[in-house]
Design an enzyme around this catalytic site. Structure first.
Site, PDB file in Angstrom:
ATOM      1  N   CYS A  99     -63.339 -32.157  -6.768  1.00 47.88           N
ATOM      2  CA  CYS A  99     -62.941 -32.068  -8.182  1.00 47.88           C
ATOM      3  C   CYS A  99     -64.120 -31.856  -9.121  1.00 47.88           C
ATOM      4  O   CYS A  99     -63.937 -31.515 -10.288  1.00 47.88           O
ATOM      5  CB  CYS A  99     -62.207 -33.330  -8.605  1.00 47.88           C
ATOM      6  SG  CYS A  99     -60.588 -33.444  -7.866  1.00 47.88           S
TER       7      CYS A  99
HETATM    8  N1  COA Z   1     -41.287 -41.229  -6.692  1.00 46.05           N
HETATM    9  C1  COA Z   1     -40.859 -42.489  -6.920  1.00 46.05           C
HETATM   10  N2  COA Z   1     -41.586 -43.576  -6.627  1.00 46.05           N
HETATM   11  C2  COA Z   1     -42.777 -43.395  -6.045  1.00 46.05           C
HETATM   12  C3  COA Z   1     -43.283 -42.114  -5.765  1.00 46.05           C
HETATM   13  C4  COA Z   1     -42.490 -41.011  -6.113  1.00 46.05           C
HETATM   14  N3  COA Z   1     -42.900 -39.759  -5.888  1.00 46.05           N
HETATM   15  N4  COA Z   1     -44.495 -42.231  -5.197  1.00 46.05           N
HETATM   16  C5  COA Z   1     -44.768 -43.548  -5.113  1.00 46.05           C
HETATM   17  N5  COA Z   1     -43.719 -44.262  -5.614  1.00 46.05           N
HETATM   18  C6  COA Z   1     -43.585 -45.713  -5.695  1.00 46.05           C
HETATM   19  C7  COA Z   1     -44.394 -46.423  -4.631  1.00 46.05           C
HETATM   20  O1  COA Z   1     -43.643 -46.517  -3.442  1.00 46.05           O
HETATM   21  C8  COA Z   1     -44.634 -47.776  -5.270  1.00 46.05           C
HETATM   22  O2  COA Z   1     -43.475 -48.552  -5.116  1.00 46.05           O
HETATM   23  P1  COA Z   1     -43.601 -50.166  -4.884  1.00 46.05           P
HETATM   24  O3  COA Z   1     -44.254 -50.677  -6.147  1.00 46.05           O
HETATM   25  O4  COA Z   1     -42.189 -50.561  -4.704  1.00 46.05           O
HETATM   26  O5  COA Z   1     -44.473 -50.331  -3.672  1.00 46.05           O
HETATM   27  C9  COA Z   1     -44.753 -47.442  -6.760  1.00 46.05           C
HETATM   28  O6  COA Z   1     -44.121 -46.169  -6.929  1.00 46.05           O
HETATM   29  C10 COA Z   1     -46.203 -47.362  -7.226  1.00 46.05           C
HETATM   30  O7  COA Z   1     -46.938 -46.482  -6.374  1.00 46.05           O
HETATM   31  P2  COA Z   1     -48.486 -46.228  -6.571  1.00 46.05           P
HETATM   32  O8  COA Z   1     -48.935 -45.216  -5.561  1.00 46.05           O
HETATM   33  O9  COA Z   1     -49.209 -47.518  -6.606  1.00 46.05           O
HETATM   34  O10 COA Z   1     -48.447 -45.524  -8.000  1.00 46.05           O
HETATM   35  P3  COA Z   1     -49.552 -45.428  -9.118  1.00 46.05           P
HETATM   36  O11 COA Z   1     -49.055 -46.053 -10.331  1.00 46.05           O
HETATM   37  O12 COA Z   1     -50.903 -45.834  -8.617  1.00 46.05           O
HETATM   38  O13 COA Z   1     -49.578 -43.854  -9.378  1.00 46.05           O
HETATM   39  C11 COA Z   1     -50.969 -41.950  -8.871  1.00 46.05           C
HETATM   40  C12 COA Z   1     -49.928 -42.956  -8.354  1.00 46.05           C
HETATM   41  C13 COA Z   1     -51.419 -41.097  -7.703  1.00 46.05           C
HETATM   42  C14 COA Z   1     -50.303 -41.072  -9.922  1.00 46.05           C
HETATM   43  C15 COA Z   1     -52.160 -42.687  -9.515  1.00 46.05           C
HETATM   44  O14 COA Z   1     -52.592 -43.733  -8.698  1.00 46.05           O
HETATM   45  C16 COA Z   1     -53.334 -41.780  -9.803  1.00 46.05           C
HETATM   46  O15 COA Z   1     -53.231 -40.747 -10.453  1.00 46.05           O
HETATM   47  N6  COA Z   1     -54.529 -42.220  -9.387  1.00 46.05           N
HETATM   48  C17 COA Z   1     -55.763 -41.483  -9.611  1.00 46.05           C
HETATM   49  C18 COA Z   1     -55.813 -40.371  -8.649  1.00 46.05           C
HETATM   50  C19 COA Z   1     -56.959 -39.437  -8.852  1.00 46.05           C
HETATM   51  O16 COA Z   1     -57.560 -39.325  -9.875  1.00 46.05           O
HETATM   52  N7  COA Z   1     -57.221 -38.729  -7.807  1.00 46.05           N
HETATM   53  C20 COA Z   1     -58.193 -37.723  -7.837  1.00 46.05           C
HETATM   54  C21 COA Z   1     -57.537 -36.625  -7.142  1.00 46.05           C
HETATM   55  S1  COA Z   1     -58.560 -35.283  -7.067  1.00 46.05           S
END
Ligand code: COA
Length: 376
Positions: free
Chosen positions: A159
């Protein structure tokens, strides 16, 4: 000409694929895949030999990430529940590769904005998170297609590829090794996204950007002075992709889900926000810039919540949309191109003397800052 050895951003360019996928379309396709999987594996799931898959939701995607849509180079194939992967026809070695094609489109726009002839450019850096092939370099193919006499190479810092590319280009200008350098970031992220993975299927989009970094003596009117660049890397497995040339030597080959993008999103969020906010403040201090005075932050576009927290720590107050523009709502995460798209679309309204920051962060971990000031 008297060279100044002071690097500026003369112009930027952007290529946006025509096709776009909304969250509704994405979730409908994903959930069709989940239903089919659970139906086809009902007996194994009932026997406890296989896990059932959970559906995705539009509400979750928007709330967790801020992403509403993403551009892609191959929409129908990505949305086909039986495929869920872009379809890009093979091209002969005599045809321009697709990565080079979109990179050239962005580069041409940057050259046009700068009023620059390709013959005046000395170097092309193809800076992106995946390369279509190991060699010949994508950068050299772009250089050839544009008719540039000089040198080119590829660099991958995930990134942060574009900001690492800008610092590399700026260092060439500072050292006098080049006067005009194109940093091109073609990001076909749909090729390494696991569209069947509920945790990440909504994250990425395709795009290409180009940044023309030049000696101030060569620059057109109203360039952006590069006040300082700073890079940082800290090893982490929280964002990983095991695809590589040794996959064929492994018994499992290159078919596993680990050969695509995999992340521990929550850990990334928690670890990267403080690291990047501290890095920005330290670098501002080193450059004698009050971070609270920054007119605009063009941040990496991965997650709206991350950007809210980072801007708050840097500016000392919650940033307005004007202070920290968002493009991930319509582009999603475009890896290294994100902060450049934000800069490209939201810099012309600023006044001479305004200071801002282009900042990327992501896998590695890697982070890069480019402080810029609008020149007259
Ligand atoms: N639809 C519905 N629910 C979903 C889902 C989806 N597509 N994907 C995950 N969930 C659920 C999970 O199962 C979890 O449920 P639980 O609480 O019952 O266990 C809940 O949503 C939270 O999941 P989590 O993965 O912890 O979500 P989050 O709030 O951390 O958001 C991201 C996920 C990826 C959007 C976020 O963590 C993020 O953007 N992080 C930074 C990533 C980044 O910058 N990466 C660099 C990439 S280059």
């Amino acid at each position: 000409m008297d060279w100044t050895h002071r690097p500026v951003i003369s112009a930027t360019g952007l290529f946006t694929p025509n096709e776009s996928i909304t969250n509704d379309e994405l979730v409908e396709s994903f959930n069709a895949f989940v239903e089919r999987h659970n139906r086809d594996n009902a007996a194994a799931i009932a026997a406890g030999d296989a896990a059932s898959l959970e559906p995705s939701s539009v509400e979750f995607i928007e709330k967790a990430s801020g992403i509403k849509a993403r551009h892609v180079v191959s929409k129908a194939a990505v949305l086909d529940p039986a495929r869920m992967c872009p379809q890009i026809d093979a091209r002969s070695n005599d045809e321009l590769s697709i990565m080079a094609e979109i990179g050239v489109a962005a580069a041409r726009e940057a050259l046009e904005h700068a009023g620059r002839d390709p013959g005046d450019v000395d170097a092309v850096l193809c800076a992106a998170s995946n390369m279509q092939r190991p060699y010949p370099a994508m950068g050299i193919e772009i250089q050839h297609a544009l008719g540039i006499d000089g040198f080119a190479f590829d660099m991958n810092v995930a990134c942060s590829s574009a900001t690492f590319g800008i610092q590399t280009a700026a260092d060439y200008i500072r050292a006098g090794n080049a006067r005009s350098v194109l940093v091109v970031s073609p990001e076909i992220t749909s090729g390494h996204l696991n569209w069947r993975d509920r945790d990440s299927h909504f994250i990425f989009g395709d795009v290409a950007t180009a940044v023309l970094v030049e000696d101030a003596a060569l620059a057109p009117t109203e360039p952006w002075d590069i006040l300082g660049t700073r890079l940082k890397t800290v090893f982490s497995n929280n964002i990983r992709n095991n695809f590589g040339f040794l996959n064929r030597a492994e018994p499992a080959g290159s078919a596993g889900a680990d050969k695509l993008f995999v992340q521990e999103g929550r850990k990334v969020f928690k670890e990267v926000v403080p690291m990047v906010a501290a890095m920005i403040v330290e670098e501002a201090e080193r450059l004698g810039i009050d971070p609270h005075s920054l007119r605009r932050l063009w941040l990496h576009q991965a997650n709206a919540g991350m950007n809210r927290l980072i801007s708050q720590r840097v500016l000392g107050h919650e940033a307005s949309a004007d202070e920290s523009p968002t493009v991930l709502d319509t582009y999603a995460n475009t890896s290294s191109a994100g902060s450049i798209i934000a800069f490209h679309k939201h810099n012309r309204d600023l006044a001479t003397g305004d200071t801002g920051l282009i900042c990327s962060f992501g896998a590695g971990y890697s982070a890069g800052t480019v402080f810029v000031r609008k020149a007259g």
